[in-house]
Design a protein around this motif. Structure first.
Motif, PDB file in Angstrom:
ATOM      1  N   LEU A  94       0.716  -1.150   0.051  1.00 22.59           N
ATOM      2  CA  LEU A  94       0.236  -0.010  -0.058  1.00 22.59           C
ATOM      3  C   LEU A  94       0.733   1.309  -0.183  1.00 22.59           C
ATOM      4  O   LEU A  94       0.580   2.121  -0.637  1.00 22.59           O
ATOM      5  CB  LEU A  94      -0.994  -0.074   1.144  1.00 22.59           C
ATOM      6  N   VAL A  95       2.086   1.292   0.750  1.00 18.40           N
ATOM      7  CA  VAL A  95       2.788   2.290   0.739  1.00 18.40           C
ATOM      8  C   VAL A  95       3.129   2.760  -0.814  1.00 18.40           C
ATOM      9  O   VAL A  95       3.438   3.845  -1.154  1.00 18.40           O
ATOM     10  CB  VAL A  95       4.264   2.064   1.497  1.00 18.40           C
ATOM     11  N   MET A 136       0.361   4.223  -3.009  1.00 13.94           N
ATOM     12  CA  MET A 136      -0.084   5.375  -2.582  1.00 13.94           C
ATOM     13  C   MET A 136       0.965   6.348  -2.958  1.00 13.94           C
ATOM     14  O   MET A 136       0.625   7.592  -2.556  1.00 13.94           O
ATOM     15  CB  MET A 136      -0.195   5.574  -0.747  1.00 13.94           C
ATOM     16  N   GLY A 137       2.070   6.010  -3.799  1.00  8.66           N
ATOM     17  CA  GLY A 137       2.901   7.011  -4.340  1.00  8.66           C
ATOM     18  C   GLY A 137       4.249   7.650  -3.407  1.00  8.66           C
ATOM     19  O   GLY A 137       4.822   8.473  -3.694  1.00  8.66           O
ATOM     20  N   LEU A 138       4.378   6.734  -2.038  1.00  9.04           N
ATOM     21  CA  LEU A 138       5.242   7.231  -1.570  1.00  9.04           C
ATOM     22  C   LEU A 138       6.781   6.717  -1.918  1.00  9.04           C
ATOM     23  O   LEU A 138       7.842   7.146  -1.317  1.00  9.04           O
ATOM     24  CB  LEU A 138       5.104   6.856  -0.146  1.00  9.04           C
ATOM     25  N   LEU A 139       6.772   5.519  -2.828  1.00  4.67           N
ATOM     26  CA  LEU A 139       8.127   5.210  -3.092  1.00  4.67           C
ATOM     27  C   LEU A 139       9.100   6.302  -3.747  1.00  4.67           C
ATOM     28  O   LEU A 139      10.165   6.169  -3.498  1.00  4.67           O
ATOM     29  CB  LEU A 139       7.843   3.989  -4.254  1.00  4.67           C
ATOM     30  N   GLU A 140       8.370   6.967  -4.482  1.00  9.09           N
ATOM     31  CA  GLU A 140       9.376   8.201  -5.154  1.00  9.09           C
ATOM     32  C   GLU A 140       9.843   9.124  -4.278  1.00  9.09           C
ATOM     33  O   GLU A 140      10.993   9.281  -4.289  1.00  9.09           O
ATOM     34  CB  GLU A 140       8.437   8.825  -6.230  1.00  9.09           C
ATOM     35  N   PRO A 141       9.071   9.561  -3.404  1.00  9.09           N
ATOM     36  CA  PRO A 141       9.644  10.419  -2.169  1.00  9.09           C
ATOM     37  C   PRO A 141      10.927   9.861  -1.051  1.00  9.09           C
ATOM     38  O   PRO A 141      11.961  10.273  -0.920  1.00  9.09           O
ATOM     39  CB  PRO A 141       8.647  10.911  -1.349  1.00  9.09           C
ATOM     40  N   ILE A 142      10.729   8.331  -1.156  1.00  9.12           N
ATOM     41  CA  ILE A 142      11.576   7.764  -0.217  1.00  9.12           C
ATOM     42  C   ILE A 142      13.028   7.583  -0.937  1.00  9.12           C
ATOM     43  O   ILE A 142      13.936   7.844  -0.396  1.00  9.12           O
ATOM     44  CB  ILE A 142      11.059   6.315  -0.020  1.00  9.12           C
ATOM     45  N   LEU A 143      12.815   7.240  -2.215  1.00 12.98           N
ATOM     46  CA  LEU A 143      14.304   6.909  -3.355  1.00 12.98           C
ATOM     47  C   LEU A 143      14.685   8.288  -3.295  1.00 12.98           C
ATOM     48  O   LEU A 143      15.901   8.404  -3.472  1.00 12.98           O
ATOM     49  CB  LEU A 143      13.700   6.444  -4.486  1.00 12.98           C
ATOM     50  N   SER A 155      15.789   6.469   4.763  1.00 10.40           N
ATOM     51  CA  SER A 155      15.210   6.094   3.879  1.00 10.40           C
ATOM     52  C   SER A 155      15.586   4.530   3.221  1.00 10.40           C
ATOM     53  O   SER A 155      14.929   3.846   2.575  1.00 10.40           O
ATOM     54  CB  SER A 155      15.437   7.126   2.680  1.00 10.40           C
ATOM     55  N   CYS A 156      17.100   4.520   3.568  1.00  8.39           N
ATOM     56  CA  CYS A 156      17.456   2.960   3.078  1.00  8.39           C
ATOM     57  C   CYS A 156      16.599   1.905   4.026  1.00  8.39           C
ATOM     58  O   CYS A 156      16.382   0.978   3.380  1.00  8.39           O
ATOM     59  CB  CYS A 156      18.898   2.748   3.475  1.00  8.39           C
ATOM     60  N   ALA A 157      16.481   2.170   5.299  1.00  6.85           N
ATOM     61  CA  ALA A 157      15.484   1.066   6.001  1.00  6.85           C
ATOM     62  C   ALA A 157      14.344   1.046   5.545  1.00  6.85           C
ATOM     63  O   ALA A 157      13.647   0.073   5.453  1.00  6.85           O
ATOM     64  CB  ALA A 157      15.693   1.790   7.355  1.00  6.85           C
ATOM     65  N   CYS A 158      13.662   2.305   4.920  1.00  7.26           N
ATOM     66  CA  CYS A 158      12.393   1.902   4.381  1.00  7.26           C
ATOM     67  C   CYS A 158      12.540   1.325   3.101  1.00  7.26           C
ATOM     68  O   CYS A 158      11.425   0.171   2.934  1.00  7.26           O
ATOM     69  CB  CYS A 158      11.725   3.430   4.089  1.00  7.26           C
ATOM     70  N   THR A 159      13.478   1.426   2.229  1.00  5.69           N
ATOM     71  CA  THR A 159      13.503   0.612   1.010  1.00  5.69           C
ATOM     72  C   THR A 159      13.696  -0.903   1.406  1.00  5.69           C
ATOM     73  O   THR A 159      13.373  -1.524   0.651  1.00  5.69           O
ATOM     74  CB  THR A 159      14.692   1.274   0.254  1.00  5.69           C
ATOM     75  N   MET A 160      14.688  -0.976   2.345  1.00  8.35           N
ATOM     76  CA  MET A 160      14.780  -2.591   2.706  1.00  8.35           C
ATOM     77  C   MET A 160      13.644  -3.134   3.149  1.00  8.35           C
ATOM     78  O   MET A 160      13.418  -4.300   2.823  1.00  8.35           O
ATOM     79  CB  MET A 160      16.042  -2.454   3.981  1.00  8.35           C
ATOM     80  N   THR A 161      12.857  -2.466   3.738  1.00  8.81           N
ATOM     81  CA  THR A 161      11.568  -3.228   4.328  1.00  8.81           C
ATOM     82  C   THR A 161      10.581  -3.404   3.393  1.00  8.81           C
ATOM     83  O   THR A 161       9.870  -4.323   3.089  1.00  8.81           O
ATOM     84  CB  THR A 161      11.128  -2.366   5.616  1.00  8.81           C
ATOM     85  N   LEU A 162      10.456  -2.329   2.392  1.00  7.75           N
ATOM     86  CA  LEU A 162       9.600  -2.552   1.335  1.00  7.75           C
ATOM     87  C   LEU A 162      10.045  -3.397   0.288  1.00  7.75           C
ATOM     88  O   LEU A 162       9.203  -4.199  -0.171  1.00  7.75           O
ATOM     89  CB  LEU A 162       9.557  -1.217   0.517  1.00  7.75           C
ATOM     90  N   ALA A 163      11.212  -3.887   0.300  1.00 12.04           N
ATOM     91  CA  ALA A 163      11.752  -4.711  -0.834  1.00 12.04           C
ATOM     92  C   ALA A 163      11.774  -6.278  -0.282  1.00 12.04           C
ATOM     93  O   ALA A 163      12.038  -7.063  -1.058  1.00 12.04           O
ATOM     94  CB  ALA A 163      13.105  -4.391  -1.135  1.00 12.04           C
ATOM     95  N   ILE A 164      10.933  -6.605   0.725  1.00 17.37           N
ATOM     96  CA  ILE A 164      10.524  -7.656   1.068  1.00 17.37           C
ATOM     97  C   ILE A 164       9.447  -8.358   0.235  1.00 17.37           C
ATOM     98  O   ILE A 164       9.437  -9.541  -0.061  1.00 17.37           O
ATOM     99  CB  ILE A 164       9.996  -7.638   2.688  1.00 17.37           C
ATOM    100  N   SER A 165       8.427  -7.364  -0.305  1.00 15.98           N
ATOM    101  CA  SER A 165       7.425  -7.938  -1.194  1.00 15.98           C
ATOM    102  C   SER A 165       7.964  -7.738  -2.815  1.00 15.98           C
ATOM    103  O   SER A 165       8.754  -7.171  -3.059  1.00 15.98           O
ATOM    104  CB  SER A 165       6.549  -6.715  -1.219  1.00 15.98           C
ATOM    105  N   GLU A 166       7.663  -8.830  -3.342  1.00 13.99           N
ATOM    106  CA  GLU A 166       7.983  -8.985  -4.728  1.00 13.99           C
ATOM    107  C   GLU A 166       7.503  -8.251  -5.687  1.00 13.99           C
ATOM    108  O   GLU A 166       8.216  -7.394  -6.594  1.00 13.99           O
ATOM    109  CB  GLU A 166       7.390 -10.504  -5.196  1.00 13.99           C
TER     110      GLU A 166
END
Length: 574
Positions: free
Chosen positions: A160-161, A164-171, A185-196
């Motif tokens: 959902l993150v 909702m378009g939040l990936l772009e500002p995180i990156l 932001s690395c920690a956010c990306t690391m956690t999000l990348a658990i999903s295929e």
């Protein structure tokens, strides 16, 4: 513009008086609110293990005014922080151009992220878009940290993150000049990348390049989270292609020498994932003049179990070619593997024995590996862990591989044979492992002089085990191997004496073999029966059970088959 009339002047005077009264009350409210915030536990270092990398960014004395925020907080806000009115207030603050207002919203999200134990409503994700894109550094720090906390605690759906378009500002925050923002932001990306699906989205959004840059960061927190994010991305074969193209291999390879064991583990695991696909092997082995193999062999001596275990996995994935297998052994890998086989960690033992199995497959390695130290280690493994299917199966395969070398006699004379025989008695041994163990023993029993070393190990439980296993129709291969072992050992008086206690069961499996549709079973049954007929007790039992009649049926079938073959050959020649 004309002069104001008396009525308008009075209205202005009344308005000014009202503003003065409201300001005084508001100022008092602001002071009380900031005092409460400054004493809250959310601004103190958390003892939670999962948040050790994400220490609170801002101290209480750094808090600036929350004046406008208080104007949006009504009496029930603290009682219902996820209600409609607080959400509207947070949205107003988050999208404001005033940094102070954004800081108030970011601070409240940080507070919620450290105390909530329920899912965050999806509506509350919208303000994050503005907060993450704020030009204010403190807002970036607090909002990225609160998002990390929400993700780590499972308060937000990871897919959902991204939706909702939040990936772009995180990156975008990965390219911040502030280490704290980069870390979060690395920690956010690391956690999000658990999903295929998220991995695909990160790759499509060009998130790989900044992560690789941060993998070389001098800040240990940033580097650790960046490499962790890269590790999760390598679980996608498609993103592996992107990573290799962007130069991830040399970066991950040289990070194997990092003083940080977590970075070592993340980079080694990422390389293991890439090495699982053989098309990357050439590029991986070229890196740093084949530096990768030397670094991985060195990590086998790591004092951190998960690092040494993962180094074994990576070497195993790379060792698909004969040349690589030989090269790994040439790096003096055996002493390190012997140490790992004796490890108290189950994962380490499993990884080491699996790597050793791969290395033992190449003939050029077999003579080197067939040493007294390894044979003793394998015997100890079987003695202590024979009920472990991974240990039992791989150890049997290693012994069988080594027995193909010119040092075969050393294997036959080693205590490994007794270890394999005792392993068959393990009631919990899995089908695959049982197959490997019996197959290895059957092959060893064929060798000249092997029976003389195996018979002394035989006893009543082992004999009973072999006979019963030979009679199990649902275990086709182990049954054949067990019967083959019996046939090879029954030329010794001790074996015959033990078998006499199981005449009925022996006859039962022989009848199955003689009537079996496969010729190899029939041939083994006939050979065994012929050998047993020399014993008076077995001979008498065979006569009483009409075993001779069954043999006659097999003979007739064989003659019919031979006649058909002769006819077919004549027809072909004609």
């Amino acid at each position: 513009m004309g002069q104001l009339c008396g009525r308008c002047l009075q209205l202005l005077r009344d308005f000014a008086a009202m503003v003065q009264r409201t300001s005084a009350a508001l100022l008092h409210g602001i002071k009380e609110c900031l005092a409460l915030i400054s004493h809250c536990s959310c601004l103190k270092p958390s003892g939670s293990k999962g948040r050790q990398l994400y220490k609170p960014i801002l101290q209480p004395h750094e808090r600036v005014t929350a004046q406008e925020f208080l104007q949006h907080i009504e009496a029930g806000f603290e009682m219902s922080p996820l209600g409609k009115e607080p959400l509207e207030a947070l949205r107003t603050l988050a999208f404001s151009e005033n940094p102070g207002l954004q800081q108030s919203a970011a601070l409240y999200y940080l507070h919620m992220s450290q105390h909530m134990n329920v899912p965050l409503p999806v509506e509350h994700l919208e303000p994050f878009y503005a907060l993450l894109r704020s030009t204010d550094l403190e807002v970036q720090q607090m909002s990225s940290l609160s998002l990390v906390n929400f993700l780590l605690e499972g308060n937000i759906d990871k897919e959902l993150v991204v939706q909702m378009g939040l990936l772009e500002p995180i990156l975008e925050l990965l390219e911040s000049g502030d280490p704290t923002v980069q870390c979060n932001s690395c920690a956010c990306t690391m956690t999000l990348a658990i999903s295929e699906s998220n991995r695909e989205a990160i790759g499509a959004a060009q998130g790989v390049t900044p992560l690789l840059a941060l993998a070389n960061s001098y800040d240990p927190r940033v580097q650790q989270n960046a490499v962790g994010a890269i590790l999760n991305l390598t679980q996608s074969e498609k993103i592996q292609q992107v990573l290799c193209k962007e130069g991830a291999l040399p970066i991950l390879t040289f990070l194997l020498e990092s003083p940080d064991s977590e970075v070592q583990y993340y980079s080694c695991t990422a390389l293991s994932n890439v090495a699982a696909h053989a098309q990357h092997h050439a590029a991986m082995l070229r890196t740093g003049d084949r530096f990768l193999l030397r670094a991985l062999v060195s990590l086998l001596s790591s004092s951190v179990d998960k690092v040494s275990s993962q180094a074994c996995v990576c070497l195993r994935n790379l060792a698909t070619s004969a040349d690589t297998q030989v090269e790994i052994v040439a790096h003096n890998v055996l002493p390190k593997l012997l140490s790992l086989l004796a490890s108290g960690s189950r994962d380490v033992r499993h990884a080491a024995v699996a790597l050793l199995w791969i290395l033992s497959q190449h003939p050029r390695n077999q003579d080197v590996l067939t040493c007294a130290e390894l044979l003793q280690s394998l015997r100890m493994l079987l003695a202590v862990h024979r009920m472990d299917p991974v240990i039992a199966g791989h150890t049997a395969c290693i012994i069988q591989n080594l027995s193909l070398s010119k040092n075969r006699q050393r294997i036959i004379e080693s205590p490994c044979v007794e270890g394999l025989l005792q392993t068959m008695l393990s009631t919990d041994i899995q089908e695959d492992s049982l197959h490997y163990v019996t197959s290895c023993l059957a092959e060893l029993a064929k060798q000249e002089g092997a029976a003389g070393h195996m018979v002394p190990c035989m006893d009543e439980p082992l004999t009973r085990c072999l006979v019963r296993l030979a009679g199990q129709r649902d275990r086709v291969e182990p049954a054949f191997h067990a019967a083959s072992i019996i046939q090879r050992l029954m030329g010794h008086e001790k074996t015959m004496r033990l078998l006499r206690c199981h005449i009925a069961e022996t006859q039962a499996y022989l009848r199955n073999f003689l009537s079996h549709p496969e010729v190899r079973f029939q041939q083994l049954g006939i050979a065994t029966l012929c050998g047993l007929q020399g014993d008076p007790e077995f001979s008498s039992a065979f006569r009483k059970s009409q075993m001779t009649k069954l043999l006659e049926q097999v003979r007739q079938q064989t003659e019919e088959t031979q006649e058909l073959l002769r006819a077919a050959i004549c027809h072909t020649d004609g």
